[in-house]
Scaffold this motif. Sequence first.
Motif, PDB file in Angstrom:
ATOM      1  N   TYR A  55       0.809  -1.227   0.000  1.00  0.00           N
ATOM      2  CA  TYR A  55       0.000   0.000   0.000  1.00  0.00           C
ATOM      3  C   TYR A  55       0.841   1.276   0.000  1.00  0.00           C
ATOM      4  CZ  TYR A  55      -4.343  -2.614   0.856  1.00  0.00           C
ATOM      5  OH  TYR A  55      -5.431  -3.455   0.763  1.00  0.00           O
ATOM      6  N   ALA A  56       2.170   1.187  -0.097  1.00  0.00           N
ATOM      7  CA  ALA A  56       2.982   2.403  -0.144  1.00  0.00           C
ATOM      8  C   ALA A  56       2.695   3.266  -1.378  1.00  0.00           C
ATOM      9  CB  ALA A  56       4.467   2.066  -0.056  1.00  0.00           C
ATOM     10  N   PRO A  57       2.549   2.686  -2.570  1.00  0.00           N
ATOM     11  CA  PRO A  57       2.236   3.545  -3.726  1.00  0.00           C
ATOM     12  C   PRO A  57       0.897   4.273  -3.566  1.00  0.00           C
ATOM     13  CG  PRO A  57       2.972   1.391  -4.473  1.00  0.00           C
ATOM     14  CD  PRO A  57       2.762   1.299  -2.980  1.00  0.00           C
ATOM     15  N   GLU A  58      -0.087   3.573  -3.004  1.00  0.00           N
ATOM     16  CA  GLU A  58      -1.387   4.190  -2.780  1.00  0.00           C
ATOM     17  C   GLU A  58      -1.271   5.297  -1.730  1.00  0.00           C
ATOM     18  OE1 GLU A  58      -0.684   0.944  -2.724  1.00  0.00           O
ATOM     19  OE2 GLU A  58      -2.008  -0.015  -4.190  1.00  0.00           O
ATOM     20  N   ALA A  59      -0.473   5.045  -0.692  1.00  0.00           N
ATOM     21  CA  ALA A  59      -0.264   6.057   0.356  1.00  0.00           C
ATOM     22  C   ALA A  59       0.407   7.297  -0.213  1.00  0.00           C
ATOM     23  CB  ALA A  59       0.572   5.472   1.492  1.00  0.00           C
ATOM     24  N   GLU A  60       1.368   7.113  -1.101  1.00  0.00           N
ATOM     25  CA  GLU A  60       2.015   8.262  -1.739  1.00  0.00           C
ATOM     26  C   GLU A  60       1.012   9.064  -2.555  1.00  0.00           C
ATOM     27  OE1 GLU A  60       5.247   6.742  -4.054  1.00  0.00           O
ATOM     28  OE2 GLU A  60       6.484   6.323  -2.283  1.00  0.00           O
ATOM     29  N   SER A  61       0.168   8.366  -3.299  1.00  0.00           N
ATOM     30  CA  SER A  61      -0.846   9.047  -4.109  1.00  0.00           C
ATOM     31  C   SER A  61      -1.826   9.829  -3.234  1.00  0.00           C
ATOM     32  CB  SER A  61      -1.612   8.039  -4.966  1.00  0.00           C
ATOM     33  OG  SER A  61      -0.766   7.434  -5.909  1.00  0.00           O
ATOM     34  N   ILE A  62      -2.201   9.244  -2.109  1.00  0.00           N
ATOM     35  CA  ILE A  62      -3.109   9.935  -1.182  1.00  0.00           C
ATOM     36  C   ILE A  62      -2.403  11.141  -0.576  1.00  0.00           C
ATOM     37  CG2 ILE A  62      -4.301   9.714   1.047  1.00  0.00           C
ATOM     38  CD1 ILE A  62      -4.867   6.739   0.171  1.00  0.00           C
ATOM     39  N   ALA A  63      -1.156  10.965  -0.141  1.00  0.00           N
ATOM     40  CA  ALA A  63      -0.404  12.064   0.471  1.00  0.00           C
ATOM     41  C   ALA A  63      -0.257  13.239  -0.491  1.00  0.00           C
ATOM     42  CB  ALA A  63       0.969  11.575   0.931  1.00  0.00           C
ATOM     43  N   GLU A  64      -0.049  12.936  -1.760  1.00  0.00           N
ATOM     44  CA  GLU A  64       0.080  13.991  -2.774  1.00  0.00           C
ATOM     45  C   GLU A  64      -1.158  14.880  -2.834  1.00  0.00           C
ATOM     46  OE1 GLU A  64       2.187  13.245  -6.842  1.00  0.00           O
ATOM     47  OE2 GLU A  64       1.040  11.465  -6.280  1.00  0.00           O
TER      48      GLU A  64
END
Length: 118
Positions: A55-64
């Motif tokens: 879920y790190a890529p999804e977390a990065e997208s959300i953080a952006e």
Amino acid sequence: MSDSPDSLPVEQVLRARRARQLLLAGHATWVGAITAILRAYDPAGVGLSRDPHEYAPEAESIAERLGDAASAGDAERICVNVFRFWFGPVTGRMHARLTRASQAIWATATADDKTIPR
């Protein structure tokens, strides 16, 4: 010329990737917190491996995108849109888990507003 990733020049893709890295630079703790929340709720039901980066890529997208949120509802819409991109339709159990995860993300973000990338 299409704007699909397959048709973009390598240089353009690399510039976009670098811009994203710069945007997220200094927010590793925040991305880590979102990743932990997503892992705890496992919205996509992937059954989590031992990989701490699940879920790190999804977390990065959300953080952006979370810097644009003004409410828990905005945070949920951001999360749903990100998961729709990564996993396809967000329905049923995934939506329920994602609602709870987005509430936890928003609660974390509003507990310490300085953690939200803006």
